[in-house]
Design a protein around this motif. Structure first.
Motif, PDB file in Angstrom:
ATOM      1  N   ARG A 137       0.927  -1.198   0.000  1.00 23.58           N
ATOM      2  CA  ARG A 137       0.026   0.160  -0.030  1.00 23.58           C
ATOM      3  C   ARG A 137       0.950   1.351   0.032  1.00 23.58           C
ATOM      4  O   ARG A 137       0.666   2.123  -0.702  1.00 23.58           O
ATOM      5  CB  ARG A 137      -0.859   0.077   1.270  1.00 23.58           C
ATOM      6  CG  ARG A 137      -1.965   1.095   1.203  1.00 23.58           C
ATOM      7  CD  ARG A 137      -3.277   0.869   2.112  1.00 23.58           C
ATOM      8  NE  ARG A 137      -3.862   1.922   2.098  1.00 23.58           N
ATOM      9  CZ  ARG A 137      -4.195   2.652   3.012  1.00 23.58           C
ATOM     10  NH1 ARG A 137      -3.522   2.420   4.236  1.00 23.58           N
ATOM     11  NH2 ARG A 137      -5.004   3.696   2.593  1.00 23.58           N
ATOM     12  N   ASP A 251      -5.802   2.056  -3.848  1.00 28.26           N
ATOM     13  CA  ASP A 251      -6.713   0.930  -3.474  1.00 28.26           C
ATOM     14  C   ASP A 251      -7.026  -0.066  -4.257  1.00 28.26           C
ATOM     15  O   ASP A 251      -6.745  -1.403  -3.994  1.00 28.26           O
ATOM     16  CB  ASP A 251      -8.055   1.468  -2.660  1.00 28.26           C
ATOM     17  CG  ASP A 251      -7.753   2.444  -1.525  1.00 28.26           C
ATOM     18  OD1 ASP A 251      -6.452   2.413  -0.898  1.00 28.26           O
ATOM     19  OD2 ASP A 251      -8.691   3.116  -1.017  1.00 28.26           O
ATOM     20  N   TRP A 255      -5.626  -4.066  -3.596  1.00 31.37           N
ATOM     21  CA  TRP A 255      -6.690  -5.004  -3.812  1.00 31.37           C
ATOM     22  C   TRP A 255      -6.222  -6.276  -4.834  1.00 31.37           C
ATOM     23  O   TRP A 255      -6.251  -7.264  -4.815  1.00 31.37           O
ATOM     24  CB  TRP A 255      -7.646  -4.530  -4.306  1.00 31.37           C
ATOM     25  CG  TRP A 255      -8.674  -4.240  -2.720  1.00 31.37           C
ATOM     26  CD1 TRP A 255      -8.925  -3.055  -2.481  1.00 31.37           C
ATOM     27  CD2 TRP A 255      -8.682  -4.715  -1.489  1.00 31.37           C
ATOM     28  NE1 TRP A 255      -9.380  -2.719  -1.232  1.00 31.37           N
ATOM     29  CE2 TRP A 255      -9.415  -3.835  -0.780  1.00 31.37           C
ATOM     30  CE3 TRP A 255      -8.459  -6.363  -0.960  1.00 31.37           C
ATOM     31  CZ2 TRP A 255      -9.758  -4.367   0.437  1.00 31.37           C
ATOM     32  CZ3 TRP A 255      -9.013  -6.343   0.269  1.00 31.37           C
ATOM     33  CH2 TRP A 255      -9.570  -5.591   1.120  1.00 31.37           C
ATOM     34  N   HIS A 258      -3.125  -8.165  -4.053  1.00 35.61           N
ATOM     35  CA  HIS A 258      -3.647  -9.171  -2.904  1.00 35.61           C
ATOM     36  C   HIS A 258      -4.317 -10.358  -3.506  1.00 35.61           C
ATOM     37  O   HIS A 258      -3.960 -11.597  -3.190  1.00 35.61           O
ATOM     38  CB  HIS A 258      -4.437  -8.506  -1.956  1.00 35.61           C
ATOM     39  CG  HIS A 258      -5.036  -9.462  -1.099  1.00 35.61           C
ATOM     40  ND1 HIS A 258      -4.523 -10.216  -0.155  1.00 35.61           N
ATOM     41  CD2 HIS A 258      -6.559  -9.691  -0.796  1.00 35.61           C
ATOM     42  CE1 HIS A 258      -5.422 -11.065   0.471  1.00 35.61           C
ATOM     43  NE2 HIS A 258      -6.629 -10.838   0.153  1.00 35.61           N
ATOM     44  N   LEU A 259      -5.262 -10.056  -4.390  1.00 30.10           N
ATOM     45  CA  LEU A 259      -5.970 -11.233  -4.968  1.00 30.10           C
ATOM     46  C   LEU A 259      -5.138 -11.921  -5.792  1.00 30.10           C
ATOM     47  O   LEU A 259      -5.302 -13.461  -5.661  1.00 30.10           O
ATOM     48  CB  LEU A 259      -7.288 -10.728  -5.828  1.00 30.10           C
ATOM     49  CG  LEU A 259      -8.244  -9.894  -4.929  1.00 30.10           C
ATOM     50  CD1 LEU A 259      -9.247  -9.222  -5.893  1.00 30.10           C
ATOM     51  CD2 LEU A 259      -9.120 -11.033  -4.183  1.00 30.10           C
ATOM     52  N   THR A 301     -11.209  -7.159 -10.081  1.00 29.21           N
ATOM     53  CA  THR A 301     -10.984  -6.754  -8.829  1.00 29.21           C
ATOM     54  C   THR A 301     -11.810  -5.627  -8.340  1.00 29.21           C
ATOM     55  O   THR A 301     -12.325  -5.646  -7.200  1.00 29.21           O
ATOM     56  CB  THR A 301      -9.522  -5.902  -8.972  1.00 29.21           C
ATOM     57  OG1 THR A 301      -8.690  -6.883  -9.279  1.00 29.21           O
ATOM     58  CG2 THR A 301      -8.962  -5.381  -7.424  1.00 29.21           C
ATOM     59  N   TYR A 305     -14.018  -5.513  -4.735  1.00 29.41           N
ATOM     60  CA  TYR A 305     -13.379  -4.682  -3.840  1.00 29.41           C
ATOM     61  C   TYR A 305     -13.456  -3.354  -4.617  1.00 29.41           C
ATOM     62  O   TYR A 305     -12.639  -2.789  -4.969  1.00 29.41           O
ATOM     63  CB  TYR A 305     -12.053  -4.840  -3.466  1.00 29.41           C
ATOM     64  CG  TYR A 305     -11.879  -6.066  -2.586  1.00 29.41           C
ATOM     65  CD1 TYR A 305     -12.298  -5.974  -1.216  1.00 29.41           C
ATOM     66  CD2 TYR A 305     -11.543  -7.379  -3.142  1.00 29.41           C
ATOM     67  CE1 TYR A 305     -12.315  -7.093  -0.519  1.00 29.41           C
ATOM     68  CE2 TYR A 305     -11.490  -8.527  -2.291  1.00 29.41           C
ATOM     69  CZ  TYR A 305     -11.933  -8.415  -1.106  1.00 29.41           C
ATOM     70  OH  TYR A 305     -11.939  -9.635  -0.255  1.00 29.41           O
ATOM     71  N   TRP A 337     -20.625  -2.039  -3.522  1.00 30.07           N
ATOM     72  CA  TRP A 337     -20.050  -3.496  -2.558  1.00 30.07           C
ATOM     73  C   TRP A 337     -21.318  -4.497  -2.744  1.00 30.07           C
ATOM     74  O   TRP A 337     -21.276  -5.730  -3.195  1.00 30.07           O
ATOM     75  CB  TRP A 337     -19.751  -3.129  -1.351  1.00 30.07           C
ATOM     76  CG  TRP A 337     -19.686  -4.230  -0.336  1.00 30.07           C
ATOM     77  CD1 TRP A 337     -20.443  -4.951   0.407  1.00 30.07           C
ATOM     78  CD2 TRP A 337     -18.361  -4.976  -0.399  1.00 30.07           C
ATOM     79  NE1 TRP A 337     -19.862  -5.927   1.267  1.00 30.07           N
ATOM     80  CE2 TRP A 337     -18.677  -6.076   0.599  1.00 30.07           C
ATOM     81  CE3 TRP A 337     -16.812  -4.659  -0.447  1.00 30.07           C
ATOM     82  CZ2 TRP A 337     -17.593  -6.766   1.248  1.00 30.07           C
ATOM     83  CZ3 TRP A 337     -15.823  -5.619  -0.042  1.00 30.07           C
ATOM     84  CH2 TRP A 337     -16.312  -6.804   1.079  1.00 30.07           C
ATOM     85  N   PRO A 413     -10.733  -5.049   4.857  1.00 28.38           N
ATOM     86  CA  PRO A 413     -11.021  -3.844   4.099  1.00 28.38           C
ATOM     87  C   PRO A 413     -11.573  -2.948   5.134  1.00 28.38           C
ATOM     88  O   PRO A 413     -12.064  -3.116   6.259  1.00 28.38           O
ATOM     89  CB  PRO A 413     -12.282  -4.649   3.322  1.00 28.38           C
ATOM     90  CG  PRO A 413     -12.526  -5.527   3.939  1.00 28.38           C
ATOM     91  CD  PRO A 413     -11.731  -6.273   4.710  1.00 28.38           C
ATOM     92  N   PRO A 421      -7.609  -1.400   1.437  1.00 30.84           N
ATOM     93  CA  PRO A 421      -6.920  -2.689   1.951  1.00 30.84           C
ATOM     94  C   PRO A 421      -5.999  -2.539   2.956  1.00 30.84           C
ATOM     95  O   PRO A 421      -4.987  -2.017   2.653  1.00 30.84           O
ATOM     96  CB  PRO A 421      -6.546  -3.115   0.570  1.00 30.84           C
ATOM     97  CG  PRO A 421      -6.056  -1.912  -0.150  1.00 30.84           C
ATOM     98  CD  PRO A 421      -6.889  -0.881   0.178  1.00 30.84           C
ATOM     99  N   VAL A 424      -1.881  -5.533   3.596  1.00 34.96           N
ATOM    100  CA  VAL A 424      -1.356  -6.388   2.666  1.00 34.96           C
ATOM    101  C   VAL A 424       0.215  -6.439   2.478  1.00 34.96           C
ATOM    102  O   VAL A 424       0.826  -5.228   2.425  1.00 34.96           O
ATOM    103  CB  VAL A 424      -1.916  -5.786   1.288  1.00 34.96           C
ATOM    104  CG1 VAL A 424      -1.370  -6.561  -0.130  1.00 34.96           C
ATOM    105  CG2 VAL A 424      -3.445  -6.000   1.134  1.00 34.96           C
TER     106      VAL A 424
END
Ligand code: HEM
Length: 434
Positions: A137, A251, A255, A258-259, A301, A305, A337, A413, A421, A424
């Motif tokens: 981040r 952000d 994300w 991360h995914l 993504t 998110y 969301w 989150p 996020p 991470v």
């Protein structure tokens, strides 16, 4: 036919405080529960509804947009400390300001900016070493902030990025905390926020001064100064552009990594695509069309998110939606969301599956089942810039590194103004080339 006084179903709530405790504790879970339990339009409180169906969202954001204004409050909170910005304006005032900014976001200008995006990303990667545990981040947000500054001002802010970052963090802290005290009370959050906003003011004043002294020739300041913007308008416009243009993009990218770090099969397809499309060349706008799997990964993504996870409108007069009476002043919450995870529109919605967005395999989706950038007249002005940035940054990182989850990682989150996020941590592993 409208039954007079008919109100949508919704959770009972507590005496005096309504549903605020549940919302404050976990807004993402609360709003999702409401939509899945009560349906497409939910009464959250007195004059406060949630709209969860794409058709209703389209009605408010686009088809009948003139009947709804951007709300001035979110659960009673002032929306923004930057009232003169285009983003917070209405009617003719908004339109004039939007026209003033629009040329800045012209496709040709974004295409020219592509090489800066890859060069800056390469410069960030030069610092990464094999085995580094990255605070992704921090890395990415510094990169996207530098990029939005260059894009808006064709100028550098040197160490000023720290001040901008502090102000963004201050606003995020404020919007993420469930209890908000009036700004005049000297709470630690308020003191931190006003200190960081003063620092941000100084950075912006400095930028304006440099422009007036002929030391920079950026298009934004030229438009604002040439358009006779007041100092207050300039400051509010610059502050909201810096904030909205950097946090959301950062952000989404965090994300994404991360995914992807949890899905080596997706990482492998992305890496193959980059090597086939760019074939060792510096990645630029000419490669965008070919990077369709990375484009799909970015879209997927933002489905799971969405950086902009909650938007509001306010009914400007008494009206009717889906057969229910909506009184003037009613706040209408719309949540990316909630709707992006609706199983009626996305099969196995919790699965991260970029293939959903690959050309040819895309099934017909109702408009506004997926709307990470909003829609209608107030569609995000920076949507194209954000997409180009996210695709090129992802491709450039992907070519050089594979990122793996660090054992210490614990991700969650934080639904502030943007969906952040937290936690991470990824291990950098250089990718074998040749
Ligand atoms: C992934 C990145 C981004 C996301 C998810 C995003 C999302 C959004 C959304 C949902 C809206 C509409 C809000 C509403 O209807 O109430 C919006 C508006 C806006 N965005 Fe973005 N945005 C992103 C990047 C950017 C960038 C890069 C910039 C500029 C540098 C930007 C500037 C704006 C502005 C100025 C508006 C207000 C438009 C208006 O009111 O006419 N955004 N954004």
């Amino acid at each position: 036919m409208l039954e007079s006084g008919k109100i949508p179903p919704g959770p009972e709530g507590h005496r005096f405080v309504g549903n605020l405790p549940e919302f404050s504790k976990d807004p993402l879970a609360f709003l999702t529960h409401c939509a899945r339990t009560y349906g497409d339009i939910v009464r959250l409180g007195d004059r406060n509804f949630l709209l969860a169906h794409p058709d209703l969202i389209g009605t408010v954001l686009k088809d009948r947009a003139s009947e709804f204004v951007k709300s001035t409050s979110t659960n009673g909170r002032p929306r923004s400390g930057f009232p003169e910005a285009m983003m917070n304006s209405e009617g003719q005032d908004w339109l004039t300001k939007r026209h003033l900014l629009q040329p800045l976001f012209h496709n040709s200008r974004i295409a020219r900016f592509a090489s800066t995006i890859s060069e800056r990303t390469e410069a960030m990667l030069q610092r990464w070493q094999d085995g580094d545990v990255l605070d992704v981040r921090r890395e990415i947000s510094r990169l996207t902030l530098g990029l939005v500054v260059s894009f808006l001002f064709d100028d550098e802010i040197g160490d000023g990025w720290r001040d901008v970052n502090a102000a963004v963090e201050g606003v995020m802290d404020l919007t993420a905390s469930s209890v908000r005290f009036p700004a005049r009370l000297p709470t630690p959050t308020n003191i931190r926020l006003s200190r960081s906003l003063r620092r941000l003011d100084r950075v912006i004043d400095d930028l304006i001064e440099r422009h007036r002294a002929g030391l920079s020739h950026g298009m934004l300041l030229t438009a604002l100064v040439g358009g006779d913007a007041t100092h207050g308008h300039m400051r509010d416009e610059i502050a909201t552009l810096l904030m909205s243009g950097h946090e959301t993009t950062s952000d989404a990218l965090v994300w994404l990594w991360h995914l992807v770090s949890l899905h080596p099969e997706i990482d492998a397809v992305m890496a193959r695509e980059v090597s086939e499309v760019a074939d060792g060349q510096a990645i630029s706008d000419v490669h965008l069309r070919g990077l369709s799997y990375i484009d799909a990964t970015v879209r997927e993504t933002m489905r799971l998110y969405p950086p902009a996870w909650l938007t509001h409108r306010e009914a400007s007069r008494n009206c009717e939606i889906a057969g229910y009476q909506v009184m003037a002043g009613t706040a209408l919450a719309i949540s990316q969301w909630v709707t992006h995870r609706d199983p009626r529109f996305f099969e196995n919605p919790m699965e991260f599956r970029p293939e959903r967005w690959v050309r040819g395999s895309r099934s017909a989706l109702p408009k506004f089942a997926y709307f990470p950038f909003g829609g209608g007249p107030r569609l995000c002005i920076g949507a194209r810039l954000a997409m180009v940035e996210m695709i090129l940054i992802t491709a450039t990182i992907c070519r050089r590194f594979k990122l793996l989850p660090a054992p210490s990682e614990s991700v969650r989150p934080r639904p502030a103004l943007a969906l952040q996020p937290l936690g991470v941590q990824l291990i950098a592993t250089p990718r074998m080339t040749g």
